[in-house]
Design a protein around this motif. Structure first.
Motif, mmCIF file in Angstrom:
data_model
loop_
_atom_site.group_PDB
_atom_site.id
_atom_site.type_symbol
_atom_site.label_atom_id
_atom_site.label_comp_id
_atom_site.label_asym_id
_atom_site.label_seq_id
_atom_site.Cartn_x
_atom_site.Cartn_y
_atom_site.Cartn_z
ATOM 1 N N VAL A 35 -18.972 3.918 -15.805
ATOM 2 C CA VAL A 35 -18.342 4.502 -14.617
ATOM 3 C C VAL A 35 -17.181 5.395 -15.024
ATOM 4 O O VAL A 35 -17.051 6.527 -14.524
ATOM 5 C CB VAL A 35 -17.894 3.405 -13.622
ATOM 6 N N VAL A 36 -16.353 4.941 -15.938
ATOM 7 C CA VAL A 36 -15.212 5.751 -16.377
ATOM 8 C C VAL A 36 -15.706 7.002 -17.116
ATOM 9 O O VAL A 36 -15.148 8.091 -16.950
ATOM 10 C CB VAL A 36 -14.233 4.916 -17.224
ATOM 11 N N GLU A 98 -11.202 4.434 -9.292
ATOM 12 C CA GLU A 98 -9.785 4.050 -9.364
ATOM 13 C C GLU A 98 -9.594 2.610 -9.845
ATOM 14 O O GLU A 98 -8.815 2.384 -10.778
ATOM 15 C CB GLU A 98 -9.115 4.273 -8.008
ATOM 16 N N PRO A 99 -10.289 1.619 -9.253
ATOM 17 C CA PRO A 99 -10.054 0.251 -9.741
ATOM 18 C C PRO A 99 -10.483 0.044 -11.190
ATOM 19 O O PRO A 99 -9.800 -0.647 -11.944
ATOM 20 C CB PRO A 99 -10.845 -0.642 -8.789
ATOM 21 N N LEU A 100 -11.594 0.649 -11.607
ATOM 22 C CA LEU A 100 -12.029 0.447 -12.987
ATOM 23 C C LEU A 100 -11.164 1.219 -13.973
ATOM 24 O O LEU A 100 -10.938 0.753 -15.090
ATOM 25 C CB LEU A 100 -13.510 0.792 -13.140
ATOM 26 N N ALA A 101 -10.655 2.365 -13.578
ATOM 27 C CA ALA A 101 -9.712 3.088 -14.441
ATOM 28 C C ALA A 101 -8.440 2.256 -14.615
ATOM 29 O O ALA A 101 -7.859 2.221 -15.700
ATOM 30 C CB ALA A 101 -9.389 4.460 -13.852
ATOM 31 N N ALA A 102 -8.034 1.564 -13.541
ATOM 32 C CA ALA A 102 -6.846 0.702 -13.634
ATOM 33 C C ALA A 102 -7.086 -0.451 -14.606
ATOM 34 O O ALA A 102 -6.201 -0.811 -15.382
ATOM 35 C CB ALA A 102 -6.464 0.161 -12.255
ATOM 36 N N VAL A 103 -8.286 -1.025 -14.585
ATOM 37 C CA VAL A 103 -8.615 -2.103 -15.529
ATOM 38 C C VAL A 103 -8.603 -1.574 -16.960
ATOM 39 O O VAL A 103 -8.038 -2.199 -17.863
ATOM 40 C CB VAL A 103 -9.988 -2.731 -15.175
ATOM 41 N N TRP A 106 -5.042 -0.998 -17.996
ATOM 42 C CA TRP A 106 -4.373 -2.268 -18.256
ATOM 43 C C TRP A 106 -4.753 -2.781 -19.639
ATOM 44 O O TRP A 106 -3.886 -3.212 -20.412
ATOM 45 C CB TRP A 106 -4.728 -3.311 -17.196
ATOM 46 N N ALA A 107 -6.040 -2.735 -19.968
ATOM 47 C CA ALA A 107 -6.504 -3.231 -21.275
ATOM 48 C C ALA A 107 -5.858 -2.455 -22.411
ATOM 49 O O ALA A 107 -5.414 -3.045 -23.408
ATOM 50 C CB ALA A 107 -8.028 -3.145 -21.353
ATOM 51 N N GLU A 108 -5.796 -1.139 -22.276
ATOM 52 C CA GLU A 108 -5.194 -0.324 -23.330
ATOM 53 C C GLU A 108 -3.683 -0.549 -23.420
ATOM 54 O O GLU A 108 -3.120 -0.582 -24.513
ATOM 55 C CB GLU A 108 -5.501 1.157 -23.085
ATOM 56 N N ARG A 109 -3.038 -0.732 -22.280
ATOM 57 C CA ARG A 109 -1.579 -0.899 -22.253
ATOM 58 C C ARG A 109 -1.142 -2.264 -22.784
ATOM 59 O O ARG A 109 -0.099 -2.388 -23.410
ATOM 60 C CB ARG A 109 -1.069 -0.711 -20.818
ATOM 61 N N HIS A 110 -1.939 -3.292 -22.540
ATOM 62 C CA HIS A 110 -1.514 -4.657 -22.861
ATOM 63 C C HIS A 110 -2.240 -5.301 -24.027
ATOM 64 O O HIS A 110 -2.055 -6.495 -24.272
ATOM 65 C CB HIS A 110 -1.656 -5.531 -21.613
#
Length: 125
Positions: A35-36, A98-103, A106-110
Motif C-alpha cells: 500500500v505504501v 494515511e494510517p499505514l504510512a503512520a505505522v 512509527w516503526a522507522e522512528r522508534h
C-alpha cells in the motif's frame, strides 16, 4: 461504526465478526509495504518487487491477489505484447494510505528504542 448485514455492529473483538479478516489483511507486513509503495500511483509487478526488498514473488503475488479480492488494489491489464499489468490503489485502498504510512513512520522512528528494549529483555531472561 459500521453495521453488519445481520444488524449487529462490526466488532473486531468478536471472534465471528468478519472485521477480523479485514484487520488481519491490513496488519500484514506485505500489505503495509505494498500500500505504501503504491502511494505515488500505479506500478507494474516488477517495480513493486524491486521496491519491496525481501518479498518473494510468491508472497507478492498472493498479497496482491488478496488486496484485489478485498477491493483495495485494482489490477489493469493492457493488451500489448507482452501484456502490461499495473496495480493501483482503489478509492477504498487509498483510505489506508494515511494510517499505514503512520505505522511505517512509527516503526522507522522508534526502531532504536525497540531494539534496546529487546536487548534488555534478552539480557535479563
Amino acid at each position: 461504526m459500521a453495521w453488519l448485514p445481520d444488524g449487529k455492529p462490526a466488532d473486531v473483538y468478536s471472534a465471528p465478526c468478519p472485521s477480523r479478516a479485514a484487520l488481519d489483511r491490513i496488519a500484514d507486513k506485505w500489505t503495509v509495504l505494498i500500500v505504501v509503495a503504491l502511494d505515488d500511483g500505479p506500478r507494474r509487478y516488477g517495480e513493486l518487487r524491486d521496491a519491496i526488498d525481501g518479498v518473494s514473488e510468491k508472497m507478492l503475488t498472493q498479497t496482491l491477489r488478496s488486496l484485489e479480492r478485498d477491493g483495495l488494489v485494482a489490477r489493469t491489464v493492457t493488451p500489448t505484447v507482452p501484456p502490461k499489468v499495473e496495480y493501483r490503489l482503489t478509492d477504498l485502498g487509498r483510505t489506508l494510505q494515511e494510517p499505514l504510512a503512520a505505522v511505517r513512520d512509527w516503526a522507522e522512528r522508534h526502531i532504536n528504542a525497540v531494539e534496546a528494549a529487546r536487548l534488555r529483555y534478552d539480557t535479563n531472561t
